[in-house]
Design an enzyme around this catalytic site. Structure first.
Site, PDB file in Angstrom:
ATOM      1  CG  ASP A 192      -4.395  -1.142   3.546  1.00  0.00           C
ATOM      2  OD1 ASP A 192      -4.740  -0.924   2.372  1.00  0.00           O
ATOM      3  OD2 ASP A 192      -3.690  -0.361   4.209  1.00  0.00           O
ATOM      4  CG  ASP A 195      -1.190   2.265   7.087  1.00  0.00           C
ATOM      5  OD1 ASP A 195      -1.694   2.076   5.957  1.00  0.00           O
ATOM      6  OD2 ASP A 195      -1.044   3.398   7.583  1.00  0.00           O
ATOM      7  CG  ASP A 236      -1.792   1.192   1.337  1.00  0.00           C
ATOM      8  OD1 ASP A 236      -2.486   1.476   0.358  1.00  0.00           O
ATOM      9  OD2 ASP A 236      -1.781   1.859   2.397  1.00  0.00           O
TER      10      ASP A 236
END
Length: 337
Positions: free
Chosen positions: A233, A229, A32
Site C-alpha cells: 500500500d 496497512d 484497502d
C-alpha cells in the site's frame, strides 16, 4: 499544535500541520480491504483437490511455497499446516510474481500457487478446477489455485470484517466523503465485503503496483485519501493527498503515511477528517479576528485617535482571543467513543 495534540489524545498521530491541512479537503477515501476493512486475519476454510493428492499433501506443498511470504493469506495457509503438525519443506528456486502468485521447486517438482488467471497462463487448467473455483468464489471467499504437474488443488480463505468497519463507512458518508474499496481480490469476494459494510464502489483485482494509479484516477475529481496497512500500500499512500496507515500495519506504511491510526480503528479516518476541518475553521476565524483588529485600529492610530496604551491592550487582547479560540479544539469529540 492544539489540533495535532488533540488528535494524539484520540489515537490519531498526525505527522505535521501540512498533513492536517490536506485532510480537511478530502472528498474520496480509498480503503484497502485486507487488514483495513477486514481484521487482516484470514483463515483457511476449504481445500479441494483435483488429482492424486490428499488434502494434507496439497496443504504441505502450498505451505512450503507460502512460507516465504508475509501476506496474511500466506500466513493462513502456513498456520493451518502447522496446526496439523505437517512437515513443511524448504522450497528451491523460489520466485514471487507480484500480485499474481509464487512458484518454486518442492522435493524436486516445480509447483505454483496463485490466482487462477495466472495459473491458466502457465498451464491448461482442467474444467473441473474452474468449476470448483467459481463455486467457492461465489461464496465471497478469496480463492487461489495450487498446481504441480497434473495435480491441482483449490484453496479458499475467508476474513472477518472489522468490528467497527460498517460504522466507519457510515461516518465517512455522513461527512460527505465517498468511501471506495480497492483490493486485489476477485470482484465477487470484494463485493460481499463491500455489501457488509455499506460501500457502493469497488475496485477489484487491482495489482499492488496499480493502486497508486487508481489514486491518481480519483484525484482528477478532488483530494483523495488512502487507508492501508501493508508494504504493497506504500506507493498509494505516498501518491494520495493524505495517506492514513493502520497502527497494526507495517513500518513502511506508517512511515509513508501522513496520519497513523494508533488504535487501528477505521472510525479514526472520519474522525481525523473532522478534526482537520475543525482545525482549519479555527485558523480561519483566528485570521478573521486578527485582521478585524488591524483594520479597525490602524486607521484610528494613523489619525491620532488611539493612545499607545489602548493599542498595546488591543494587541494583547487579539493574541489572547486567538489562543482561547484555538484551545476550544481541546474539547473536540469530547465524550465520543
Amino acid at each position: 499544535m492544539v489540533g495535532t495534540g488533540r488528535g494524539a489524545e484520540l489515537g490519531i498521530l498526525v505527522k505535521d500541520g501540512e498533513a492536517l491541512e490536506r485532510a480537511g479537503g478530502i472528498k474520496t477515501v480509498l480503503l484497502d480491504k485486507t487488514g483495513t476493512i477486514t481484521q487482516g486475519k484470514p483463515h483457511l476454510t476449504d481445500i479441494v483437490v483435483a488429482g492424486s493428492w490428499s488434502d494434507n499433501e496439497a496443504l504441505t506443498i502450498a505451505a512450503a511455497l507460502e512460507s516465504q511470504s508475509e501476506h496474511p493469506i500466506a500466513r493462513a495457509v502456513v498456520s493451518r499446516a502447522k496446526e496439523l503438525a505437517l512437515t513443511i519443506p524448504q522450497p528451491e528456486n523460489f520466485e514471487a510474481v507480484r500480485g499474481k502468485g509464487v512458484v518454486g521447486t518442492i522435493t524436486g517438482k516445480q509447483a505454483a500457487i496463485g490466482k487462477l488467471s495466472w495459473i491458466a497462463e502457465r498451464e491448461t487448467v482442467p474444467a473441473e478446477v474452474h468449476q470448483i473455483f467459481v463455486e467457492l468464489e461465489s461464496m465471497g471467499k478469496t480463492v487461489f489455485v495450487l498446481q504441480a504437474g497434473e495435480n491441482y488443488a483449490v484453496f479458499a480463505v475467508s476474513d472477518v470484517v472489522g468490528e467497527h468497519s460498517a460504522e466507519a463507512v457510515q461516518q465517512l458518508k455522513q461527512i460527505g466523503v465517498e468511501p471506495v474499496m480497492v483490493t486485489g481480490d476477485n470482484r465477487r469476494a470484494a463485493e460481499v465485503v463491500a455489501n457488509q459494510v455499506g460501500i457502493d464502489r469497488v475496485e477489484a483485482q487491482v495489482l499492488p503496483q496499480d493502486k497508486a494509479e487508481f489514486v491518481r484516477k480519483y484525484q482528477a475529481a478532488g483530494r483523495v485519501g488512502m487507508v492501508g496497512d501493508g508494504i504493497n500500500d506504500a506507493p498509494a499512500l505516498a501518491q494520495a493527498d493524505l495517506g492514513i496507515a493502520m497502527g497494526h500495519g507495517t513500518d513502511v506504511a506508517m512511515e509513508t503515511a501522513g496520519v497513523t491510526l494508533l488504535r487501528s480503528d477505521l472510525r479514526g479516518t472520519a474522525q481525523a477528517i473532522r478534526l482537520a476541518r475543525s482545525t482549519l475553521a479555527t485558523i480561519k476565524w483566528n485570521l478573521f479576528w486578527a485582521f478585524i483588529y488591524n483594520v479597525v485600529m490602524i486607521p484610528l492610530a494613523a489619525l491620532g485617535l488611539l493612545s499607545p496604551m489602548l493599542a498595546a491592550g488591543a494587541m494583547a487582547f487579539s493574541s489572547i482571543s486567538v489562543i482561547l479560540n484555538s484551545l476550544r479544539l481541546r474539547s473536540f469529540d469530547e465524550g465520543a467513543t
